[in-house]
Design a protein around this motif. Structure first.
Motif, PDB file in Angstrom:
ATOM      1  N   ILE A  89      32.030  48.030  32.520  1.00 48.20           N
ATOM      2  CA  ILE A  89      32.661  46.732  32.735  1.00 48.20           C
ATOM      3  C   ILE A  89      31.879  45.627  32.020  1.00 48.20           C
ATOM      4  CG2 ILE A  89      31.473  46.314  34.937  1.00 48.20           C
ATOM      5  CD1 ILE A  89      35.041  45.197  33.872  1.00 48.20           C
ATOM      6  N   VAL A  90      30.561  45.746  31.969  1.00 57.23           N
ATOM      7  CA  VAL A  90      29.770  44.746  31.251  1.00 57.23           C
ATOM      8  C   VAL A  90      30.041  44.834  29.755  1.00 57.23           C
ATOM      9  CG1 VAL A  90      27.429  44.004  30.678  1.00 57.23           C
ATOM     10  CG2 VAL A  90      28.021  44.564  33.026  1.00 57.23           C
ATOM     11  N   GLU A  91      30.193  46.070  29.243  1.00 55.96           N
ATOM     12  CA  GLU A  91      30.562  46.229  27.845  1.00 55.96           C
ATOM     13  C   GLU A  91      31.913  45.558  27.558  1.00 55.96           C
ATOM     14  OE1 GLU A  91      29.015  47.612  25.140  1.00 55.96           O
ATOM     15  OE2 GLU A  91      27.248  47.660  26.428  1.00 55.96           O
ATOM     16  N   LEU A  92      32.858  45.714  28.469  1.00 52.95           N
ATOM     17  CA  LEU A  92      34.175  45.103  28.284  1.00 52.95           C
ATOM     18  C   LEU A  92      34.089  43.579  28.315  1.00 52.95           C
ATOM     19  CD1 LEU A  92      37.240  45.494  27.974  1.00 52.95           C
ATOM     20  CD2 LEU A  92      37.400  45.530  30.468  1.00 52.95           C
ATOM     21  N   LEU A  93      33.326  43.043  29.258  1.00 54.77           N
ATOM     22  CA  LEU A  93      33.149  41.593  29.329  1.00 54.77           C
ATOM     23  C   LEU A  93      32.520  41.056  28.050  1.00 54.77           C
ATOM     24  CD1 LEU A  93      31.874  41.281  33.008  1.00 54.77           C
ATOM     25  CD2 LEU A  93      34.043  40.422  32.131  1.00 54.77           C
ATOM     26  N   LYS A  94      31.562  41.799  27.521  1.00 51.31           N
ATOM     27  CA  LYS A  94      30.928  41.398  26.277  1.00 51.31           C
ATOM     28  C   LYS A  94      31.938  41.450  25.125  1.00 51.31           C
ATOM     29  CE  LYS A  94      27.732  44.148  24.695  1.00 51.31           C
ATOM     30  NZ  LYS A  94      26.437  44.843  24.506  1.00 51.31           N
ATOM     31  N   GLU A  95      32.755  42.496  25.109  1.00 54.87           N
ATOM     32  CA  GLU A  95      33.771  42.671  24.070  1.00 54.87           C
ATOM     33  C   GLU A  95      34.776  41.518  24.079  1.00 54.87           C
ATOM     34  OE1 GLU A  95      35.245  44.840  20.885  1.00 54.87           O
ATOM     35  OE2 GLU A  95      33.639  45.620  22.154  1.00 54.87           O
ATOM     36  N   LYS A  96      35.115  41.035  25.267  1.00 50.98           N
ATOM     37  CA  LYS A  96      36.121  39.985  25.407  1.00 50.98           C
ATOM     38  C   LYS A  96      35.524  38.574  25.393  1.00 50.98           C
ATOM     39  CE  LYS A  96      39.456  42.966  25.905  1.00 50.98           C
ATOM     40  NZ  LYS A  96      40.476  43.115  24.839  1.00 50.98           N
ATOM     41  N   GLY A  97      34.214  38.483  25.224  1.00 50.47           N
ATOM     42  CA  GLY A  97      33.578  37.168  25.244  1.00 50.47           C
ATOM     43  C   GLY A  97      33.567  36.535  26.610  1.00 50.47           C
ATOM     44  N   GLY A 125      41.220  50.733  23.585  1.00 48.92           N
ATOM     45  CA  GLY A 125      40.729  52.092  23.383  1.00 48.92           C
ATOM     46  C   GLY A 125      39.309  52.190  22.850  1.00 48.92           C
ATOM     47  N   LYS A 126      38.509  51.153  23.018  1.00 49.92           N
ATOM     48  CA  LYS A 126      37.144  51.163  22.491  1.00 49.92           C
ATOM     49  C   LYS A 126      36.138  51.750  23.479  1.00 49.92           C
ATOM     50  CE  LYS A 126      37.811  47.132  19.501  1.00 49.92           C
ATOM     51  NZ  LYS A 126      37.329  45.748  19.183  1.00 49.92           N
ATOM     52  N   LEU A 127      36.505  51.816  24.742  1.00 53.17           N
ATOM     53  CA  LEU A 127      35.563  52.217  25.786  1.00 53.17           C
ATOM     54  C   LEU A 127      36.086  53.408  26.575  1.00 53.17           C
ATOM     55  CD1 LEU A 127      34.801  48.623  27.102  1.00 53.17           C
ATOM     56  CD2 LEU A 127      33.321  49.996  25.634  1.00 53.17           C
ATOM     57  N   ARG A 128      35.172  54.098  27.232  1.00 55.41           N
ATOM     58  CA  ARG A 128      35.550  55.179  28.126  1.00 55.41           C
ATOM     59  C   ARG A 128      36.184  54.586  29.381  1.00 55.41           C
ATOM     60  NH1 ARG A 128      31.468  55.795  32.222  1.00 55.41           N
ATOM     61  NH2 ARG A 128      32.233  57.886  32.640  1.00 55.41           N
ATOM     62  N   ALA A 129      36.632  55.460  30.293  1.00 57.85           N
ATOM     63  CA  ALA A 129      37.279  54.985  31.522  1.00 57.85           C
ATOM     64  C   ALA A 129      36.390  53.983  32.255  1.00 57.85           C
ATOM     65  CB  ALA A 129      37.598  56.165  32.427  1.00 57.85           C
ATOM     66  N   ILE A 130      36.980  52.888  32.682  1.00 53.81           N
ATOM     67  CA  ILE A 130      36.237  51.840  33.374  1.00 53.81           C
ATOM     68  C   ILE A 130      35.995  52.218  34.829  1.00 53.81           C
ATOM     69  CG2 ILE A 130      36.275  49.411  34.048  1.00 53.81           C
ATOM     70  CD1 ILE A 130      38.232  49.001  31.652  1.00 53.81           C
ATOM     71  N   CYS A 131      36.966  52.869  35.421  1.00 48.38           N
ATOM     72  CA  CYS A 131      36.863  53.289  36.820  1.00 48.38           C
ATOM     73  C   CYS A 131      37.863  54.417  37.029  1.00 48.38           C
ATOM     74  CB  CYS A 131      37.152  52.125  37.770  1.00 48.38           C
ATOM     75  SG  CYS A 131      38.791  51.392  37.529  1.00 48.38           S
ATOM     76  N   GLY A 132      37.788  55.067  38.168  1.00 48.38           N
ATOM     77  CA  GLY A 132      38.729  56.144  38.453  1.00 48.38           C
ATOM     78  C   GLY A 132      38.617  56.609  39.890  1.00 48.38           C
ATOM     79  N   GLY A 133      39.698  57.217  40.348  1.00 50.15           N
ATOM     80  CA  GLY A 133      39.682  57.715  41.720  1.00 50.15           C
ATOM     81  C   GLY A 133      40.969  58.422  42.057  1.00 50.15           C
ATOM     82  N   GLY A 134      41.169  58.629  43.347  1.00 49.18           N
ATOM     83  CA  GLY A 134      42.368  59.317  43.797  1.00 49.18           C
ATOM     84  C   GLY A 134      42.210  59.877  45.194  1.00 49.18           C
ATOM     85  N   ARG A 135      43.157  60.738  45.546  1.00 43.39           N
ATOM     86  CA  ARG A 135      43.189  61.330  46.887  1.00 43.39           C
ATOM     87  C   ARG A 135      42.418  62.637  46.906  1.00 43.39           C
ATOM     88  NH1 ARG A 135      45.294  60.612  51.643  1.00 43.39           N
ATOM     89  NH2 ARG A 135      46.123  58.607  50.906  1.00 43.39           N
ATOM     90  N   TYR A 136      41.638  62.839  48.003  1.00 41.10           N
ATOM     91  CA  TYR A 136      40.846  64.067  48.151  1.00 41.10           C
ATOM     92  C   TYR A 136      40.929  64.577  49.599  1.00 41.10           C
ATOM     93  CZ  TYR A 136      37.320  60.524  49.506  1.00 41.10           C
ATOM     94  OH  TYR A 136      36.656  59.465  50.083  1.00 41.10           O
ATOM     95  N   ASP A 137      42.125  64.997  49.995  1.00 49.18           N
ATOM     96  CA  ASP A 137      42.382  65.378  51.394  1.00 49.18           C
ATOM     97  C   ASP A 137      41.638  66.629  51.843  1.00 49.18           C
ATOM     98  OD1 ASP A 137      44.012  63.209  51.667  1.00 49.18           O
ATOM     99  OD2 ASP A 137      45.897  64.323  51.535  1.00 49.18           O
ATOM    100  N   ARG A 184      23.693  47.101  27.915  1.00 50.54           N
ATOM    101  CA  ARG A 184      23.375  48.017  26.818  1.00 50.54           C
ATOM    102  C   ARG A 184      23.709  49.426  27.229  1.00 50.54           C
ATOM    103  NH1 ARG A 184      18.152  46.739  26.886  1.00 50.54           N
ATOM    104  NH2 ARG A 184      18.282  44.530  26.514  1.00 50.54           N
ATOM    105  N   ALA A 185      24.505  50.168  26.501  1.00 50.31           N
ATOM    106  CA  ALA A 185      24.919  51.500  26.915  1.00 50.31           C
ATOM    107  C   ALA A 185      24.148  52.596  26.244  1.00 50.31           C
ATOM    108  CB  ALA A 185      26.401  51.692  26.631  1.00 50.31           C
ATOM    109  N   ALA A 186      23.738  52.406  25.021  1.00 54.44           N
ATOM    110  CA  ALA A 186      23.007  53.454  24.322  1.00 54.44           C
ATOM    111  C   ALA A 186      21.944  52.804  23.470  1.00 54.44           C
ATOM    112  CB  ALA A 186      23.950  54.268  23.422  1.00 54.44           C
ATOM    113  N   GLU A 187      20.755  53.339  23.487  1.00 57.17           N
ATOM    114  CA  GLU A 187      19.642  52.760  22.775  1.00 57.17           C
ATOM    115  C   GLU A 187      19.405  53.507  21.464  1.00 57.17           C
ATOM    116  OE1 GLU A 187      18.487  50.178  23.752  1.00 57.17           O
ATOM    117  OE2 GLU A 187      18.751  50.025  25.913  1.00 57.17           O
ATOM    118  N   THR A 188      19.142  52.753  20.392  1.00 59.09           N
ATOM    119  CA  THR A 188      18.780  53.371  19.128  1.00 59.09           C
ATOM    120  C   THR A 188      17.326  53.761  19.199  1.00 59.09           C
ATOM    121  OG1 THR A 188      20.347  51.947  17.999  1.00 59.09           O
ATOM    122  CG2 THR A 188      18.662  53.032  16.651  1.00 59.09           C
TER     123      THR A 188
END
Length: 501
Positions: A399-407, A364-376, A54-58
């Motif tokens: 990721i749980v929202e995505l799994l739910k979306e995809k069944g 395009g239904k969800l925000r970024a699932i993950c992210g990263g990069g170089r930080y020298d 659950r991402a947002a509660e009513t």
């Protein structure tokens, strides 16, 4: 086992074992392969779409969640009635939700093990200064921070990378590079909640310290792809937008923009999908970027292919060289179909210095699932020598929202090996001995702690998908025996306690 070894009385199970068990067994139509009977008597997997997913509660007008437990009776006197809901943006994890969370975390940890990473962890409470490096970052305004009783400014960690950097600096020369560390930890940010975004969440981080080449980034993306494949996500569901902060750096250098503005410009550019372009232009100008440079930056941000980028920047710069190498390595790793170049990806944290990437939902239904990069250059912001480093963060909610979306959201239920039950209240201590014997042999055991009718015991066995029922009766116990029923087949027999496996 001699009868004198036991002081408990017992009810004869054989030949009366069948007369006790079979009628109940038949009336319940118990089958191990059938769906478990939940507490409410309904066969439903919907309860697993849990607080983790659950991402947002009513919210109700009173501030609680809709669908929450109805309020109890008014409390009088000095007792205060409490809100039974967790604070807004946080979650409880009842057993059914913990099963899902543990499954996800176990996948995080198994992928990390497959790639040779070692697990670390850090305090949830850190020094506030660890997270206030650069002005302009959203994270600075999202801290849960306060002054403790020792007059120290502290904060609940909003991310994990600064804590990792602190630990690397603390360990110093006692560790040898490269380091490949991972962690799964809880993070806190006071921010607006959307689907997949909460004020507290758990995050899987993998970091490589001490490797300057693009091979490190390629390895990290490969690990995320492996995770996706393990849980049923394909390249048609998810992709990675890839770019490099060196792209913007080269544009700024061309227009003689000072290096000290680089991080601030990246933070502004990261808002490009959140606020209108005109607002982006205003913020860049306010930061000291010339009109001409702003126009060039915005044009570069809409570049969607490496070929076009090379035409604009030339082939001699580090940005193009690094990106071409990454895409070449992706071919070797076997995940090139997951990648796409997108110059607008810069990530919102000021410390990134090179290649950056984001996992995204292709619909395009969800925000970024993950992210990263170089930080020298992160380590030097803490007063240490810089060390080549890169890593990623992967949150649990999206990721749980995505799994739910995809069944693809898996269903879990409680499952134990044995239920141990005494047929007489005087035998409960003896049943405890049986449970201990089984537990010492590694079996999961639910010991019936009260005097319950066998009908209740069988219903409990169905609900927990127990494999067998072990009954402790008087005459069998005096002979050193217990009764056993295999619940999937109906097979029943007596066995010596010492031979119970």
């Amino acid at each position: 086992m001699p009868a004198t070894a036991f002081s408990c009385s017992f009810l004869v199970l054989q030949p009366r074992f069948n007369s006790y068990i079979n009628p109940i067994f038949r009336s319940l139509s118990y089958q191990l392969s059938s769906s478990p009977v939940p507490l409410n008597g309904k066969f439903s997997g919907a309860r697993l779409c849990s607080a983790l997913s659950r991402a947002a509660e009513t919210e109700s007008p009173s501030g609680g969640r809709s669908g929450a437990l109805s309020p109890g009776p008014e409390v009088t006197g000095n007792m205060q009635k409490i809100d039974v809901n967790p604070p807004k943006g946080t979650r409880d994890f009842p057993p059914e939700d913990m099963r899902l969370r543990n499954w996800l975390f176990n996948n995080f940890k198994e992928v990390s093990r497959l790639y040779g990473f070692e697990e670390v962890d850090f305090p949830v409470l850190e020094s506030e200064a660890l997270f206030t490096r650069k002005a302009g970052e959203e994270i600075k305004d999202q801290l849960y921070c306060f002054e403790d009783r020792g007059n120290r400014r502290v904060a609940l960690r909003p991310e994990l990378t600064p804590s990792l950097a602190r630990l690397v600096i603390q360990k110093g020369k006692s560790v040898s590079l490269p380091l490949k560390w991972f962690t799964v930890g809880q993070c806190w940010r006071y921010e607006r909640m959307t689907r997949g975004r909460r004020r507290e969440h758990y995050q899987w981080n993998m970091d490589i310290i001490g490797v300057p080449g693009v091979m490190a980034e390629a390895e990290l993306i490969s690990s995320i792809v492996t995770l996706f494949k393990r849980i049923g996500i394909t390249e048609s569901d998810v992709g990675f937008k890839v770019s490099s902060r060196k792209v913007l750096q080269e544009v700024l250098k061309h227009y003689s923009i000072p290096d000290n503005l680089f991080g601030k410009v990246c933070v502004i550019i990261d808002k490009i999908e959140k606020i209108p372009v005109d607002e982006i232009k205003k913020e860049l100008k306010a930061a000291g970027v010339s009109q001409e440079a702003v126009q060039e930056l915005l044009q570069v941000l809409y570049v969607k292919s490496l070929t076009e980028l090379e035409e604009r920047l030339g082939s001699n710069g580090e940005a193009v060289a690094d990106l071409k190498q990454l895409f070449s390595l992706a071919e070797k790793f076997g995940y090139s179909k997951w990648l796409q170049f997108d110059a607008s990806v810069v990530r919102g944290l000021a410390y990134y210095t090179g290649i950056v990437f984001e996992g995204f939902d292709r619909e395009g239904k969800l925000r970024a699932i993950c992210g990263g990069g170089r930080y020298d250059h992160l380590f030097s912001t803490f007063g240490a020598d810089d060390i080549a480093a890169c890593g990623f963060g992967f949150g649990d909610a999206v990721i749980v929202e995505l799994l739910k979306e995809k069944g693809l959201l898996p269903e879990f239920s409680l499952q134990i090996d044995n239920i141990v039950c005494a047929l007489d209240e005087d035998l409960q201590g003896c049943a405890a001995m049986v449970a201990n014997v089984l537990r010492e042999k590694g079996h999961s055991v639910e010991l019936v702690l009260e005097s319950k009718p066998l009908k209740w015991v069988f219903k409990r066995a169905a609900r927990t998908k127990a494999q067998r029922l072990v009954l402790v009766g008087n005459s069998e116990w005096q002979r050193g025996m217990v009764g056993v029923k295999i619940l999937s087949t109906g097979e029943q027999y007596e066995v010596k306690l010492d031979d119970l496996k």
